[in-house]
Enzyme design. Structure first.
Site, PDB file in Angstrom:
ATOM      1  CB  SER A  62      -1.562   2.047   7.719  1.00 38.14           C
ATOM      2  OG  SER A  62      -1.907   2.748   6.548  1.00 38.14           O
ATOM      3  CG  ASN A  63      -0.832  -1.427   2.814  1.00 38.33           C
ATOM      4  OD1 ASN A  63      -0.201  -2.260   3.445  1.00 38.33           O
ATOM      5  ND2 ASN A  63      -1.841  -1.738   2.030  1.00 38.33           N
ATOM      6  CG  ASN A  64       5.579   3.088   2.821  1.00 42.98           C
ATOM      7  OD1 ASN A  64       5.261   4.267   3.015  1.00 42.98           O
ATOM      8  ND2 ASN A  64       6.821   2.710   2.558  1.00 42.98           N
ATOM      9  CB  SER A  65       0.373   4.651   0.332  1.00 42.39           C
ATOM     10  OG  SER A  65      -0.124   5.439  -0.718  1.00 42.39           O
ATOM     11  CB  VAL A  81      -7.093  -0.695   0.122  1.00 41.04           C
ATOM     12  CG1 VAL A  81      -8.159  -0.951   1.178  1.00 41.04           C
ATOM     13  CG2 VAL A  81      -7.568   0.337  -0.879  1.00 41.04           C
TER      14      VAL A  81
END
Ligand code: C5P
Length: 204
Positions: free
Chosen positions: A6-9, A74
């Site tokens: 995933s991405n950091n958010s 995303v």
């Protein structure tokens, strides 16, 4: 079934934008990945788990809206293979084959009857000039109407913070919005975007 990429958010910016859009009187749809924020009672919320699911939902909703804001972080790639069993550790290192996800905001902007399309650019630039250059390149490449850039290397703003400072860039100009809460920033962004939308609609 156990691991993911995933991405950091945190999703805070997107959820704040939804509140601001609803407050401004817009009929609003939120397409949300997995986050720890309660949904707005005033917007229709569609939950998705993967970039692929978000792409499907976004393309469906975008065919029938005036404004599309792509704020989600995303993932650009997904594992080539989705495993049924947990991946066990074996060697000291491992390789995972990744394939590129479709870029949602690019595909929305390319629709024949595309909505006013706003992208985000989270960058780690060396200078503000550099931030603008990186984001402007993205604005042009993805054929967006507007891009909102932020420097995620500054710890007090951006990821997981309740505050943000951004550079708002269109095809002719740019404007810095200094550090403020994501709630206030979202209201300012919605005002700016609606002004641009009015101008665009008049020109059509
Ligand atoms: O190219 P980059 O991922 O940095 O661009 C960021 C912008 O692109 C954001 O608006 C993000 O929501 C959007 N994006 C997308 N689909 C992807 C990756 C990014 O819509 N697969």
């Amino acid at each position: 079934p156990v691991r993911y990429i995933s991405n950091n958010s945190s999703g805070k910016m997107g959820y704040a934008l939804v509140e601001a859009a609803v407050e401004a009187g817009a009929e609003t749809v939120l397409i949300s990945g997995p986050v720890n924020i309660s949904p707005s009672k005033r917007a229709k919320t569609i939950y998705v788990k993967s970039a692929k699911e978000m792409h499907v939902a976004a393309m469906k909703e975008a065919t029938d809206c005036q404004l599309f804001i792509a704020c989600a972080a995303v993932a650009d790639y997904r594992p080539k293979q989705k495993l049924k069993q947990k991946l066990k550790k074996t060697d000291t290192s491992m390789n995972i084959d990744l394939i590129k996800n479709s870029d949602i905001v690019t595909d929305v902007a390319a629709l024949s009857n595309s909505p006013f399309t706003v992208g985000f650019a989270a960058e780690t630039p060396e200078t503000t000039d550099c931030l603008e250059k990186l984001a402007r390149e993205k604005l042009q490449r993805k054929k967006l109407d507007l891009i909102i850039a932020n420097d995620v290397s500054i710890p007090a703003i951006g990821f997981d913070s309740d505050y943000n400072a951004v550079l708002v860039i269109d095809h002719d100009s740019s404007e810095m919005i200094a550090k403020t809460s994501k709630t206030i920033l979202s209201r300012q962004l919605i005002v700016k975007i609606s002004q641009m939308l009015k101008i665009k609609n008049k020109a059509l």
